[in-house]
Design a protein around this motif. Sequence first.
Motif, PDB file in Angstrom:
ATOM      1  N   LYS A   1       6.157  60.230  31.183  1.00  0.00           N
ATOM      2  CA  LYS A   1       4.971  60.022  32.019  1.00  0.00           C
ATOM      3  C   LYS A   1       5.065  60.824  33.320  1.00  0.00           C
TER       4      LYS A   1
ATOM      5  N   ILE B   1       3.321  60.456  37.316  1.00  0.00           N
ATOM      6  CA  ILE B   1       2.369  59.822  38.225  1.00  0.00           C
ATOM      7  C   ILE B   1       1.534  60.964  38.798  1.00  0.00           C
TER       8      ILE B   1
ATOM      9  N   GLU C   1       2.087  57.535  44.012  1.00  0.00           N
ATOM     10  CA  GLU C   1       3.429  56.935  44.030  1.00  0.00           C
ATOM     11  C   GLU C   1       3.827  56.541  45.454  1.00  0.00           C
ATOM     12  N   HIS C   2       4.736  55.641  45.565  1.00  0.00           N
ATOM     13  CA  HIS C   2       5.214  55.023  46.802  1.00  0.00           C
ATOM     14  C   HIS C   2       4.141  54.126  47.441  1.00  0.00           C
TER      15      HIS C   2
ATOM     16  N   VAL D   1       1.771  52.871  45.981  1.00  0.00           N
ATOM     17  CA  VAL D   1       1.488  51.836  44.976  1.00  0.00           C
ATOM     18  C   VAL D   1       2.388  50.613  45.168  1.00  0.00           C
ATOM     19  N   VAL D   2       3.584  50.840  45.718  1.00  0.00           N
ATOM     20  CA  VAL D   2       4.508  49.729  45.973  1.00  0.00           C
ATOM     21  C   VAL D   2       3.921  48.805  47.058  1.00  0.00           C
TER      22      VAL D   2
ATOM     23  N   GLY E   1      11.813  61.012  37.583  1.00  0.00           N
ATOM     24  CA  GLY E   1      10.416  60.671  37.836  1.00  0.00           C
ATOM     25  C   GLY E   1       9.535  60.788  36.607  1.00  0.00           C
TER      26      GLY E   1
ATOM     27  N   HIS F   1      15.300  50.129  39.297  1.00  0.00           N
ATOM     28  CA  HIS F   1      14.449  50.370  40.467  1.00  0.00           C
ATOM     29  C   HIS F   1      14.544  49.318  41.550  1.00  0.00           C
TER      30      HIS F   1
ATOM     31  N   PRO G   1      10.365  47.540  41.086  1.00  0.00           N
ATOM     32  CA  PRO G   1       9.394  48.536  40.623  1.00  0.00           C
ATOM     33  C   PRO G   1       7.969  48.004  40.701  1.00  0.00           C
ATOM     34  N   SER G   2       7.018  48.902  40.918  1.00  0.00           N
ATOM     35  CA  SER G   2       5.615  48.477  40.985  1.00  0.00           C
ATOM     36  C   SER G   2       5.125  48.043  39.601  1.00  0.00           C
TER      37      SER G   2
ATOM     38  N   ASP H   1       5.412  52.512  35.668  1.00  0.00           N
ATOM     39  CA  ASP H   1       6.111  53.269  34.624  1.00  0.00           C
ATOM     40  C   ASP H   1       6.029  52.572  33.269  1.00  0.00           C
TER      41      ASP H   1
ATOM     42  N   THR I   1      15.273  56.371  41.845  1.00  0.00           N
ATOM     43  CA  THR I   1      14.071  55.910  42.542  1.00  0.00           C
ATOM     44  C   THR I   1      14.391  54.848  43.591  1.00  0.00           C
TER      45      THR I   1
ATOM     46  N   GLY J   1       6.606  60.910  41.121  1.00  0.00           N
ATOM     47  CA  GLY J   1       7.616  59.861  40.958  1.00  0.00           C
ATOM     48  C   GLY J   1       8.302  59.578  42.282  1.00  0.00           C
ATOM     49  N   GLY J   2       9.553  59.192  42.186  1.00  0.00           N
ATOM     50  CA  GLY J   2      10.275  58.758  43.376  1.00  0.00           C
ATOM     51  C   GLY J   2      10.539  59.859  44.385  1.00  0.00           C
TER      52      GLY J   2
HETATM   53  O1  PMV Z   1      10.566  57.811  39.920  1.00  0.00           O
HETATM   54  P1  PMV Z   1       9.671  57.081  39.014  1.00  0.00           P
HETATM   55  O2  PMV Z   1       8.969  57.918  38.043  1.00  0.00           O
HETATM   56  O3  PMV Z   1      10.299  55.898  38.397  1.00  0.00           O
HETATM   57  O4  PMV Z   1       8.434  56.573  39.862  1.00  0.00           O
HETATM   58  C1  PMV Z   1       8.543  55.643  40.854  1.00  0.00           C
HETATM   59  C2  PMV Z   1       7.210  55.418  41.490  1.00  0.00           C
HETATM   60  C3  PMV Z   1       7.313  54.718  42.823  1.00  0.00           C
HETATM   61  O5  PMV Z   1       5.976  54.485  43.236  1.00  0.00           O
HETATM   62  C4  PMV Z   1       8.019  55.571  43.846  1.00  0.00           C
HETATM   63  C5  PMV Z   1       8.048  53.396  42.694  1.00  0.00           C
HETATM   64  C6  PMV Z   1       7.322  52.364  41.873  1.00  0.00           C
HETATM   65  O6  PMV Z   1       7.988  51.392  41.485  1.00  0.00           O
HETATM   66  O7  PMV Z   1       6.113  52.486  41.652  1.00  0.00           O
END
Ligand code: PMV
Length: 318
Positions: A9, A11, A15-16, A18-19, A97, A137, A140-141, A144, A188, A272-273
């Motif tokens: 996947k 994003i 990202e970030h 979204v947390v 990511g 993580h 995690p939000s 993923d 992440t 991603g992260g």
């Molecule tokens: O690094 P990844 O692909 O696992 O993405 C993490 C996305 C973040 O928004 C940074 C963290 C999250 O849990 O959503």
Amino acid sequence: MVQAHAPGKLILCGEHAVVYGQPAIAVPVFAVGATATVAPGTSGLTINLQDLGEQWRVDEHPDQPLAALATRTLQMLGGETMPLRIMLRSTIPIASGMGSGAALGAALVQALAAYSGRTLDAATVSALVYESERFYHGTPSGIDNSVVSFARPIWYQREAPAAPRIEPITLGTGLDLVIGDTGVRCPTRITVGGVRERERADPDTYRQWFEAIGHIVVDMRAALHGGELQVMGTLLDRNHALLQAIGVSSPELDRLVAAAHGAGALGAKLSGGGGGGVMFALARPEHRDAVQAALLDAGAARVIVTHVPASASEASLV
Ligand code: PMV
């Protein structure tokens, strides 16, 4: 013997932020993926991580996330105890990511279900995988596990207290994405933890940045729906600038993003992260090869070219 697959996947944006409750958009990457094969075993439940050349019994490593996930899944399926061998493979870069952990988990759950003669809906697969994502993580939000389980573009928003809002995203046109892997592995939980520390020190500024990212995600949904590639590119660039501001980009990521622009990409950002891992560029088909070559020239450890197809219909998720 049965087999199941889950895609990688990306994003696309959000990202970030979204947390912290903002929406995000993620797309499956079918050019890479994870495969789980379940076959009769000789004793107990064995997991074979073929890429790592590792094999062990689940009862020897009960806390290993994939072991715990296999046990929970079998319990949910009705406690099948016959000896089984689970073989896992993945072509998704690890800790980059692209959702490698979540995809392995989703493939494993779906293969165990298929072996038991059952089909689990995507929301159930996603909920099971979420638990094992927590190991990698911290908090995690949930984006993923959702996108790899649903295997289609999604709008994702974490809503209090638990249930996320997940909606299918309609693409008016297909997307050609060129993904550049920096080759730098950055878990992440490290970048998410760093953002948390800085956000605590300066909550007002971070809230404004997160809100600005949220507006980009809203505009991106409209641009995706309308198939407006130029607008999407501009939004990706603005999202990358905000990710730089919150401190999750890196010199390697910025170098690849600049190289993509130089080769005619419509827009590019980390995904991603951050802190390493991957970036991607949106390119018109006629620029795709040039962007791929530019990323390799700029030092990308690996380049993955993928196409996200336009939506066939407005099918709902459930
Ligand atoms: O690094 P990844 O692909 O696992 O993405 C993490 C996305 C973040 O928004 C940074 C963290 C999250 O849990 O959503």
